[in-house]
Write a protein that holds these residues in place. Structure first.
Motif, PDB file in Angstrom:
ATOM      1  N   LEU A   1      15.379  10.123 -28.031  1.00 48.25           N
ATOM      2  CA  LEU A   1      14.205   9.900 -26.944  1.00 48.25           C
ATOM      3  C   LEU A   1      13.114   9.611 -27.324  1.00 48.25           C
ATOM      4  CD1 LEU A   1      15.148  13.271 -24.387  1.00 48.25           C
ATOM      5  CD2 LEU A   1      15.400  10.227 -23.813  1.00 48.25           C
ATOM      6  N   ASP A   2      13.283  10.436 -28.089  1.00 52.41           N
ATOM      7  CA  ASP A   2      11.362  10.100 -29.215  1.00 52.41           C
ATOM      8  C   ASP A   2      10.956   8.963 -29.234  1.00 52.41           C
ATOM      9  OD1 ASP A   2      10.376  11.919 -28.614  1.00 52.41           O
ATOM     10  OD2 ASP A   2      10.984  13.826 -30.448  1.00 52.41           O
ATOM     11  N   ARG A   3      12.515   8.417 -29.948  1.00 50.73           N
ATOM     12  CA  ARG A   3      12.414   6.858 -30.104  1.00 50.73           C
ATOM     13  C   ARG A   3      12.428   5.668 -29.272  1.00 50.73           C
ATOM     14  NH1 ARG A   3      17.145   4.352 -33.381  1.00 50.73           N
ATOM     15  NH2 ARG A   3      15.514   2.596 -33.900  1.00 50.73           N
ATOM     16  N   LYS A   4      12.498   6.122 -27.634  1.00 51.86           N
ATOM     17  CA  LYS A   4      12.494   5.413 -26.650  1.00 51.86           C
ATOM     18  C   LYS A   4      11.525   5.543 -25.813  1.00 51.86           C
ATOM     19  CE  LYS A   4      16.681   4.138 -25.044  1.00 51.86           C
ATOM     20  NZ  LYS A   4      18.319   4.367 -24.169  1.00 51.86           N
ATOM     21  N   GLY A   5      10.395   6.902 -26.417  1.00 48.49           N
ATOM     22  CA  GLY A   5       9.504   6.952 -25.158  1.00 48.49           C
ATOM     23  C   GLY A   5       8.800   5.601 -24.638  1.00 48.49           C
ATOM     24  N   THR A   6       7.865   5.086 -25.644  1.00 55.17           N
ATOM     25  CA  THR A   6       7.261   4.688 -25.347  1.00 55.17           C
ATOM     26  C   THR A   6       7.855   3.390 -24.384  1.00 55.17           C
ATOM     27  OG1 THR A   6       6.765   3.752 -27.094  1.00 55.17           O
ATOM     28  CG2 THR A   6       5.219   4.790 -26.833  1.00 55.17           C
ATOM     29  N   LEU A   7       9.103   2.465 -24.795  1.00 54.43           N
ATOM     30  CA  LEU A   7       9.642   1.424 -24.912  1.00 54.43           C
ATOM     31  C   LEU A   7       9.950   1.755 -23.562  1.00 54.43           C
ATOM     32  CD1 LEU A   7      11.244  -0.924 -25.560  1.00 54.43           C
ATOM     33  CD2 LEU A   7      13.807   0.859 -25.180  1.00 54.43           C
ATOM     34  N   LEU A   8      10.427   2.692 -22.758  1.00 53.46           N
ATOM     35  CA  LEU A   8      10.575   3.173 -21.332  1.00 53.46           C
ATOM     36  C   LEU A   8       8.865   3.431 -20.440  1.00 53.46           C
ATOM     37  CD1 LEU A   8      13.927   4.898 -21.712  1.00 53.46           C
ATOM     38  CD2 LEU A   8      13.644   2.997 -21.067  1.00 53.46           C
ATOM     39  N   THR A   9       8.587   4.058 -21.073  1.00 52.20           N
ATOM     40  CA  THR A   9       6.810   4.330 -20.384  1.00 52.20           C
ATOM     41  C   THR A   9       6.503   3.210 -20.185  1.00 52.20           C
ATOM     42  OG1 THR A   9       5.646   5.409 -21.593  1.00 52.20           O
ATOM     43  CG2 THR A   9       7.833   6.697 -20.194  1.00 52.20           C
ATOM     44  N   ARG A  10       6.115   2.814 -21.735  1.00 52.26           N
ATOM     45  CA  ARG A  10       4.841   1.843 -21.167  1.00 52.26           C
ATOM     46  C   ARG A  10       4.250   0.704 -20.055  1.00 52.26           C
ATOM     47  NH1 ARG A  10       3.449  -1.370 -25.745  1.00 52.26           N
ATOM     48  NH2 ARG A  10       1.524  -2.052 -24.603  1.00 52.26           N
ATOM     49  N   PRO A  11       5.928   0.001 -20.139  1.00 50.14           N
ATOM     50  CA  PRO A  11       5.845  -0.266 -18.702  1.00 50.14           C
ATOM     51  C   PRO A  11       5.907   0.116 -16.943  1.00 50.14           C
ATOM     52  CG  PRO A  11       8.237  -1.054 -19.782  1.00 50.14           C
ATOM     53  CD  PRO A  11       6.802  -0.008 -21.189  1.00 50.14           C
ATOM     54  N   MET A  12       6.631   1.118 -17.526  1.00 50.99           N
ATOM     55  CA  MET A  12       6.687   1.552 -15.987  1.00 50.99           C
ATOM     56  C   MET A  12       5.628   1.861 -14.910  1.00 50.99           C
ATOM     57  SD  MET A  12       9.816   4.031 -16.557  1.00 50.99           S
ATOM     58  CE  MET A  12       9.288   5.066 -14.463  1.00 50.99           C
ATOM     59  N   GLU A  13       4.349   2.793 -16.674  1.00 50.69           N
ATOM     60  CA  GLU A  13       3.076   3.372 -15.966  1.00 50.69           C
ATOM     61  C   GLU A  13       2.441   1.735 -15.428  1.00 50.69           C
ATOM     62  OE1 GLU A  13       1.846   4.989 -19.785  1.00 50.69           O
ATOM     63  OE2 GLU A  13       1.419   6.469 -19.083  1.00 50.69           O
ATOM     64  N   ILE A  14       2.469   1.033 -16.114  1.00 50.44           N
ATOM     65  CA  ILE A  14       1.836  -0.495 -16.009  1.00 50.44           C
ATOM     66  C   ILE A  14       2.483  -0.683 -14.075  1.00 50.44           C
ATOM     67  CG2 ILE A  14       2.166  -2.682 -15.942  1.00 50.44           C
ATOM     68  CD1 ILE A  14       1.651  -2.325 -18.887  1.00 50.44           C
ATOM     69  N   LEU A  15       4.075  -0.519 -14.070  1.00 54.83           N
ATOM     70  CA  LEU A  15       3.788  -0.882 -12.653  1.00 54.83           C
ATOM     71  C   LEU A  15       4.605   0.486 -11.713  1.00 54.83           C
ATOM     72  CD1 LEU A  15       7.355  -1.845 -13.509  1.00 54.83           C
ATOM     73  CD2 LEU A  15       6.172  -3.704 -12.921  1.00 54.83           C
ATOM     74  N   LEU A  16       3.357   1.393 -12.184  1.00 58.78           N
ATOM     75  CA  LEU A  16       3.081   2.585 -10.773  1.00 58.78           C
ATOM     76  C   LEU A  16       1.986   2.104 -10.684  1.00 58.78           C
ATOM     77  CD1 LEU A  16       5.713   5.319 -12.079  1.00 58.78           C
ATOM     78  CD2 LEU A  16       5.579   4.125 -10.196  1.00 58.78           C
ATOM     79  N   GLY A  17       1.499   1.445 -11.828  1.00 63.20           N
ATOM     80  CA  GLY A  17      -0.218   1.126 -11.779  1.00 63.20           C
ATOM     81  C   GLY A  17      -1.037   0.179 -11.060  1.00 63.20           C
ATOM     82  N   ASP A  18       0.259  -0.078 -10.786  1.00 66.48           N
ATOM     83  CA  ASP A  18      -0.066  -2.046 -10.040  1.00 66.48           C
ATOM     84  C   ASP A  18       0.580  -2.742  -9.117  1.00 66.48           C
ATOM     85  OD1 ASP A  18      -0.865  -4.373  -8.750  1.00 66.48           O
ATOM     86  OD2 ASP A  18      -1.847  -4.870 -10.031  1.00 66.48           O
TER      87      ASP A  18
ATOM     88  N   GLY B   1       0.985  -1.428   0.284  1.00 71.27           N
ATOM     89  CA  GLY B   1      -0.306   0.296  -0.132  1.00 71.27           C
ATOM     90  C   GLY B   1       0.782   1.396   0.237  1.00 71.27           C
ATOM     91  N   LYS B   2       1.792   1.352   0.481  1.00 65.70           N
ATOM     92  CA  LYS B   2       3.067   2.615   0.783  1.00 65.70           C
ATOM     93  C   LYS B   2       2.995   2.446  -0.289  1.00 65.70           C
ATOM     94  CE  LYS B   2       5.698   2.803   4.392  1.00 65.70           C
ATOM     95  NZ  LYS B   2       5.308   4.647   4.525  1.00 65.70           N
ATOM     96  N   LEU B   3       3.903   1.947  -1.198  1.00 69.20           N
ATOM     97  CA  LEU B   3       4.473   1.446  -3.028  1.00 69.20           C
ATOM     98  C   LEU B   3       3.518   2.687  -3.208  1.00 69.20           C
ATOM     99  CD1 LEU B   3       6.207  -2.132  -3.246  1.00 69.20           C
ATOM    100  CD2 LEU B   3       7.157   0.423  -3.203  1.00 69.20           C
ATOM    101  N   LYS B   4       1.990   2.138  -3.075  1.00 65.14           N
ATOM    102  CA  LYS B   4       1.132   3.029  -4.362  1.00 65.14           C
ATOM    103  C   LYS B   4       0.858   3.754  -4.027  1.00 65.14           C
ATOM    104  CE  LYS B   4      -3.834   2.150  -5.599  1.00 65.14           C
ATOM    105  NZ  LYS B   4      -4.978   1.599  -6.122  1.00 65.14           N
ATOM    106  N   GLU B   5       1.008   4.134  -2.642  1.00 63.63           N
ATOM    107  CA  GLU B   5       0.628   5.816  -2.704  1.00 63.63           C
ATOM    108  C   GLU B   5       1.828   6.626  -2.759  1.00 63.63           C
ATOM    109  OE1 GLU B   5      -0.008   7.719   2.376  1.00 63.63           O
ATOM    110  OE2 GLU B   5       1.604   5.987   2.302  1.00 63.63           O
ATOM    111  N   GLU B   6       3.253   6.105  -2.804  1.00 66.11           N
ATOM    112  CA  GLU B   6       4.099   6.948  -3.492  1.00 66.11           C
ATOM    113  C   GLU B   6       3.724   7.004  -4.862  1.00 66.11           C
ATOM    114  OE1 GLU B   6       7.326   9.577  -2.610  1.00 66.11           O
ATOM    115  OE2 GLU B   6       5.638   8.011  -1.235  1.00 66.11           O
TER     116      GLU B   6
END
Length: 971
Positions: free
Chosen positions: A677-694, A637-642
């Motif tokens: 950076l534009d080429r790498k944008g979704t490569l990095l942000t897609r999995p990070m958004e999933i991890l931060l979302g769960d 829960g603390k992970l999610k809060e942060e």
């Protein structure tokens, strides 16, 4: 020449040729002993067994499958109108398999809601069996499987019970009787009181004359020899009198008198064991039901005052009523005995699988069931002498001295538990399968109870041991049994003749995850509909009563309604391996590849995936206690809060601005950096958004990657190539490229190509410099040198270094995840060298736990002047029938005060007031048992404090500010 002596017969596919069945090594063997060339083996045929299956869920489907494999052709099933499989559109494999409707017997409910209904149901079941040609009853692991009255009635009707007989049920299944037997055969037991009902009666009738007068006045049918035996203590005499009162169906004391006695006994135990809590257990409970713990305030009081003790003991009466209500033992004439035991705080829950025929008893290794919540098991793993010995040898070779000592201690304790279980089994005449349950505290163990039935987790034992039954007159004449359900049927038919078997190691380790209908905080979530379930993968054992099987006519998945009338279990997911590490790794793969979708559907799938990876990241041989899960959830829960404070897309855009400033004096470099950076944008942000979302996924990811970075002066320093970690992260999230998968579920093609190019680039360099995949730091140091290395010319070396800069640019973003771990002290929750799990004290704070539960599962949206239900279920306005309601209109309630009870999947949850307020109006019919939906208003209230809503724009501003703070620490 002798007949065929090895009857470990071939695998067959008998019922349905689906991946589900073909991948399951626990089913589909030809178990027809009657077909053996050996006359001795044929004599154990069970083809004349005609069982009525009166249980539900996976065990019903398993029994049907095993019985057919044994050649049993006449069996039937009981079907409650509340069972999920009777809902519209639920294409049940049980009903598809058993097409003869005359063998499907429908009842309103499996057990009945009251004592009277239970008696009626017992007689109805017996009538069904006798009227339809069944000669046996199998009750699995639910409902009345441990009800000695049910079993006695079956036996009195001339039917066989496939399970322990009534005498064993009484001697071993009743917790008070079992504890007394354990003491007689030198079994270590938990300190406590097992006869509080007898003490209650003696308090009311304090001498022999008064007790004998009671017998006469009530006309009780007692044994005159017992009544005349003056060597018996008053409590022993009282126990005999109480047994007669149960037979007559009368009470000799009130529940209030019982509660007063329990309170008195608890006070005495608090004095005897300062700094401890006390556990109350109804003697007829099971599966975690009918248990409560009191005295939380006493944990910090090593020298409690009389006032401290009185306050703690005063909790007992309410809890006694709760446990009696939960096991339906609050009726007139019910045995209301409650065990009062010292709560061993740092405990692991270990159990030994037993099998006996009334004369012999064999232990089949152990299972560690410590990972549980609400007294309900979540993850179970095998514990065997062979497995522990293997781990000891591995730890010795690795020089892990503390781990060796810990494992050797476990081996000694396991051997003692197995020896004691066999002694106990013989003492109670165990004549089927049962489980000897213990709590383990380092080098000590205490017997808790015996479950006189097959367990939900019995498959774990089947994975590690099979049974070899050998002809006493010919050691080469034998047959192998790999199913405990099969063994129980054999014992029902042939128990006196079955020789004591030899246990044969099968696989090195087995592990089971219980897939339940619960939300992210593991609270029950009933009523959902499963609309899609991915197919099992190779090696997956999915024990789910066939929910996942598609319609054989259309190939479409059939909707399955999780009615929630009985329990929250959806499936049991099992894996095996040569050792525990391999079993855990495969379970992680199974969980990763499992997709469940539906309507209003919540499961603990992600919780299990995060938890399994937590152990893989630390040590699968760790020794968690039964207190592990709640603080672990609090940490998640603390992970999610942060994580809720961060915005990955904003972080990426801010990082682009950072590089623009960095190359402000070189427009071409700035442009190249922006394009890279534009080429790498979704490569990095897609999995990070999933991890931060769960947060459950994030917990597992942080655990398996904990050695891949360090923090130096607040900055993230990589110990491995971040792009390799990105590749592994896509695999961890089951997002590796698959041609047949939707784009939303896999890595995008341009990201895949970029990642493959980068990994290929580094692979060639590693080969050139003779480095391994994990020696990224050395490679990075080499690439930092301006002078050409590895025999490259200057121009090529500059091109290589330039490519390296491009491939590493932006990878810093991944470091934000590690900063979350640092911010939440995630790694302080850890496994020590001696395999103990260290849980930071603050995670045991009840207020923090409650707060993080709300973070994990935010409460339903509500108006400031309403209180709504946190979930769906059955509403009760009072604690028990006849008691006053928790609240009435006009009452003022404090935050945390109980408002009502919500029963969800047989679990009774007291719902507390979320804030202090006055109850203005009750919006629901006060009749107990009404069904309510999640978010349904229950009360109109006037809050003590006025709620102030936070401006969404201000929240977004705060998120961006926090995100930029994180980013500064990784750039």
């Amino acid at each position: 020449m002798k007949a065929n002596r090895d009857f470990d017969v071939e695998m067959t596919a008998m019922a349905q040729t689906t991946d589900y069945y073909m991948n399951n090594p626990l089913i589909h063997r030809d178990r027809r002993l009657g077909k053996s060339p050996s006359a001795w083996v044929r004599s154990f045929s069970c083809e004349d067994l005609k069982p009525l299956i009166v249980c539900r869920g996976p065990i019903r489907m398993e029994a049907m499958t095993v019985y057919e494999e044994m050649g049993i052709t006449h069996y039937g099933i009981l079907l409650s109108e509340k069972d999920s499989i009777v809902y519209p559109n639920a294409l049940s494999p049980e009903l598809r398999k058993l097409t003869d409707n005359s063998r499907v017997h429908r009842v309103p409910d499996y057990t009945g809601a009251t004592k009277e209904e239970r008696v009626q149901r017992i007689q109805q079941i017996i009538g069904i069996a006798l009227d339809n040609g069944y000669n046996a009853v199998f009750a699995g692991y639910g409902f009345m499987a441990e009800d000695d009255e049910f079993v006695q009635a079956i036996e009195d009707a001339g039917l066989m019970f496939i399970g322990p007989c009534a005498a064993t049920q009484r001697a071993a299944g009743k917790k008070d009787e079992a504890k007394r037997t354990a003491l007689q055969v030198d079994v270590s037991v938990t300190p406590g009181i097992d006869n509080v009902t007898a003490r209650t009666l003696v308090s009311k009738y304090p001498d022999r004359e008064a007790l004998l007068a009671l017998v006469k006045a009530q006309g009780l049918d007692c044994d005159e020899k017992v009544l005349a035996d003056e060597s018996l203590s008053l409590e022993e005499l009282a126990d005999h009198i109480l047994a007669a009162s149960y037979e007559k169906g009368i009470d000799l004391f009130s529940i209030e008198e019982l509660c007063a006695q329990v309170e008195k006994e608890c006070a005495a135990m608090f004095r005897q064991y300062p700094g401890s809590r006390i556990r109350l257990k109804a003697i007829g409970g099971g599966g975690g039901k009918g248990q409560r713990i009191l005295g939380a305030s006493m944990l910090t009081k090593k020298n409690p005052t009389d006032a401290d003790i009185a306050k703690a003991a005063a909790e007992a009466p309410e809890l006694v009523r709760e446990v009696l209500l939960e096991v339906k033992a609050n009726g007139v004439g019910d045995n209301k005995n409650v065990l009062i035991e010292l709560n061993i705080e740092q405990t692991r829950h270990n159990e030994i699988q037993m099998l006996g025929n009334g004369t012999w008893c064999i232990a089949l290794g152990g299972r560690d069931c410590s990972l549980q919540m609400h007294e309900q098991k979540l993850l179970e793993v095998s514990v065997t002498q062979e497995g522990l010995q293997l781990e000891i040898e591995k730890a010795k070779k690795a020089g892990l001295t503390e781990q060796v000592k810990a494992l050797e201690t476990d081996l000694k304790v396991l051997k003692r538990m197995e020896e004691e279980s066999e002694r106990f089994g013989v003492a109670v005449g165990l004549d089927s399968a049962s489980t000897f349950e213990c709590i383990v505290d380092r080098d000590r163990h205490y017997f808790m109870e015996v479950n006189t039935r097959i367990q939900v987790e019995h498959r774990v034992t089947e994975l590690v041991y099979s049974l070899k039954f050998t002809n006493p007159d010919d050691p080469e004449d034998y047959f192998i049994v790999e199913s405990l359900v099969e063994a129980m049927a054999l014992l029902a038919m042939h128990k006196d003749r079955l020789p004591r078997p030899e246990r044969i190691p099968r696989f090195g380790a087995g592990v089971e995850a219980r897939l339940n209908a619960t939300d992210d905080s593991l609270s029950p979530s009933a009523g959902g509909v499963i609309r899609y379930w991915s197919k099992p993968i190779e090696g997956e054992i999915r024990d789910d009563q066939g929910i996942c099987i598609s319609n054989p006519d259309t190939g479409l998945f059939m909707r399955y309604h999780l009615a929630g009338a009985y329990d929250s279990n959806i499936a049991l997911l099992l894996t095996k391996g040569d050792d525990r590490q391999a079993a855990y790794e495969h379970l992680a793969k199974v969980l990763r590849c499992t997709t469940l979708r539906g309507t209003n559907l919540a499961t603990n799938l992600e919780f299990h995936y995060g938890l399994v990876n937590w152990f893989l990241g630390w040590n699968v041989m760790a020794k968690p206690t039964t207190r592990f899960v709640v603080p672990y959830l609090t940490l998640v829960g603390k992970l999610k809060e942060e994580a809720n404070k961060l915005d990955v897309v904003h972080a990426f855009l801010a990082m682009k601005k950072h590089y623009a400033k960095l190359y402000a004096d070189d427009p071409e470099a700035a442009k190249a950096a922006s394009e890279t950076l534009d080429r790498k944008g979704t490569l990095l942000t897609r999995p990070m958004e999933i991890l931060l979302g769960d947060p459950h996924l994030l917990s597992g990811w942080l655990s398996i990657n904990r050695k891949n970075f360090s923090l130096e002066n607040g900055k993230v320093v990589w110990k491995r190539n971040p792009l390799v970690m990105v590749e592994e992260t896509y695999e961890y999230l089951n997002m590796t490229w698959r041609e047949d998968a939707p784009a939303a579920e896999v890595i995008w093609t341009h990201d895949r190509d970029l990642l493959n190019d980068a990994l290929g680039f580094y692979a060639q360099l590693r080969e050139r410099f003779g480095l391994s995949k994990d020696e990224f730091v050395k490679l990075d140091q080499i690439l930092a040198k301006e002078k050409p290395q590895g025999g490259f010319d200057k121009e090529t070396w500059e091109a290589i270094r330039s490519a390296h800069v491009g491939y590493t640019m932006g990878n810093e973003l991944l470091g934000i995840l590690f900063l979350i771990a640092e911010k939440t002290d995630f790694y302080d929750f850890r496994v020590e060298d001696n395999l103990d799990v260290t849980i930071p004290d603050y995670l045991n704070d009840p207020e923090l736990q409650a707060a993080m539960k709300k973070v994990l599962v935010p409460p339903p949206a509500t108006k400031a002047d309403e209180i709504v239900t946190p979930g769906g279920g059955m509403y009760y306005a009072q604690e028990a029938p006849g008691m006053p309601p928790f609240v009435k209109e006009g009452d003022h309630v404090e935050k945390g005060q109980p408002l009502f009870i919500l029963e969800v999947m047989k679990m009774f949850n007291k719902i507390p007031a979320p804030f202090s307020c006055t109850i203005d109006k009750i919006l629901i019919d006060g009749t107990d048992g009404v069904i309510v939906q999640k978010g349904q208003p229950i009360f109109k209230v006037t809050p003590d404090e006025k709620f102030v809503e936070v401006d969404p724009k201000e929240l977004e501003r705060q998120r961006r500010a926090t995100t930029e703070e994180y980013l500064q620490a990784v750039l």
